[in-house]
Design a protein around this motif. Structure first.
Motif, mmCIF file in Angstrom:
data_model
loop_
_atom_site.group_PDB
_atom_site.id
_atom_site.type_symbol
_atom_site.label_atom_id
_atom_site.label_comp_id
_atom_site.label_asym_id
_atom_site.label_seq_id
_atom_site.Cartn_x
_atom_site.Cartn_y
_atom_site.Cartn_z
ATOM 1 N N UNK A 171 0.830 -1.202 0.000
ATOM 2 C CA UNK A 171 0.000 0.000 0.000
ATOM 3 C C UNK A 171 0.867 1.256 0.000
ATOM 4 N N UNK A 172 1.945 1.247 0.792
ATOM 5 C CA UNK A 172 2.834 2.410 0.851
ATOM 6 C C UNK A 172 3.431 2.702 -0.517
ATOM 7 N N UNK A 173 3.823 1.648 -1.223
ATOM 8 C CA UNK A 173 4.396 1.820 -2.562
ATOM 9 C C UNK A 173 3.354 2.392 -3.522
ATOM 10 N N UNK A 174 2.141 1.914 -3.425
ATOM 11 C CA UNK A 174 1.083 2.422 -4.312
ATOM 12 C C UNK A 174 0.775 3.888 -4.018
ATOM 13 N N UNK A 175 0.606 4.218 -2.731
ATOM 14 C CA UNK A 175 0.329 5.613 -2.376
ATOM 15 C C UNK A 175 1.484 6.510 -2.811
ATOM 16 N N UNK A 176 2.712 6.086 -2.521
ATOM 17 C CA UNK A 176 3.875 6.886 -2.877
ATOM 18 C C UNK A 176 4.025 7.070 -4.371
#
Length: 219
Positions: A171-176
């Motif tokens: 999720x962090x990678x997608x948001x970033x």
């Protein structure tokens, strides 16, 4: 935005941000007592952050992209001061512009008013320590401080809404990745603008010795 974080996360970020706010309040009280003339520069730093961070662009659902403007004050006064100025900026935006919110104030303050300024200040110190010019050090401080804010925001969102398949890091990678599309150019533009404003303040705030010195070196 308002109400986007679960209640436990909203409260947790308030708790995490509170010590930095208290330390910043004590720092400002000491600064104003020792250098009353610095109040104008403090106000200018807060106004810079308010104006820049109000220029928002739609991005991740529940959030948006915008410059932060906190690098300027972090370079001049240090990161603790920006914890207070940043909270004031975020509070006014939540109340007057419906940008952010009261329930998410702690989370927004942690990313924009705490992590961003601390990273900006560290980059500024590192740049000067290894012999980079003042202009380049200010540019990198403002630019990377901005990006650090949005990396933190991505992590905050990932904590609240992990990906069902890849979990927190996915999720962090997608948001970033989504933030990067708008935030990278904004951060670069903020870096250049901060250098220009640092130079301009030297002629407008005659009591700010540090600003005059830094701007002189930029020239």
């Amino acid at each position: 935005m308002e109400g986007y974080l679960p209640a436990s996360h909203a409260i947790g970020w308030y708790v995490a941000a509170a010590p930095f706010f208290v330390a910043g309040t004590l720092k400002i009280r000491k600064l104003v007592a020792e250098r009353p003339e610095a109040r104008l520069t403090l106000a200018a730093s807060g106004a810079f952050a308010f104006v820049l961070s109000a220029l928002k662009i739609p991005s991740v659902t529940g959030s948006c992209s915008h410059p932060t403007g906190t690098g300027l004050g972090a370079v001049i006064f240090g990161p603790s001061v920006m914890a207070v100025l940043g909270v004031i900026v975020l509070l006014f935006q939540a109340l007057l512009l419906a940008h952010g919110g009261l329930t998410t104030l702690g989370a927004n303050a942690f990313s924009m008013a705490i992590v961003g300024p601390w990273v900006a200040w560290a980059i500024w110190k590192l740049g000067r320590g290894i012999g980079l010019s003042v202009a380049l050090s200010v540019f990198l401080a403002a630019c990377l401080g901005d990006l650090a804010t949005y990396i933190t925001t991505s992590l905050q969102l990932a904590l609240a809404y992990p990906d069902p398949a890849s979990g927190f890091w996915g999720a962090a990678l997608k948001f970033g990745s989504i933030f990067a599309v708008t935030q990278v150019p904004l951060a670069i533009a903020e870096g250049f603008l901060t250098v220009i404003v640092m130079d301009a303040l030297a002629g407008k705030v005659p009591e700010a010795d540090k600003v005059r010195t830094l701007a002189g070196e930029i020239r």
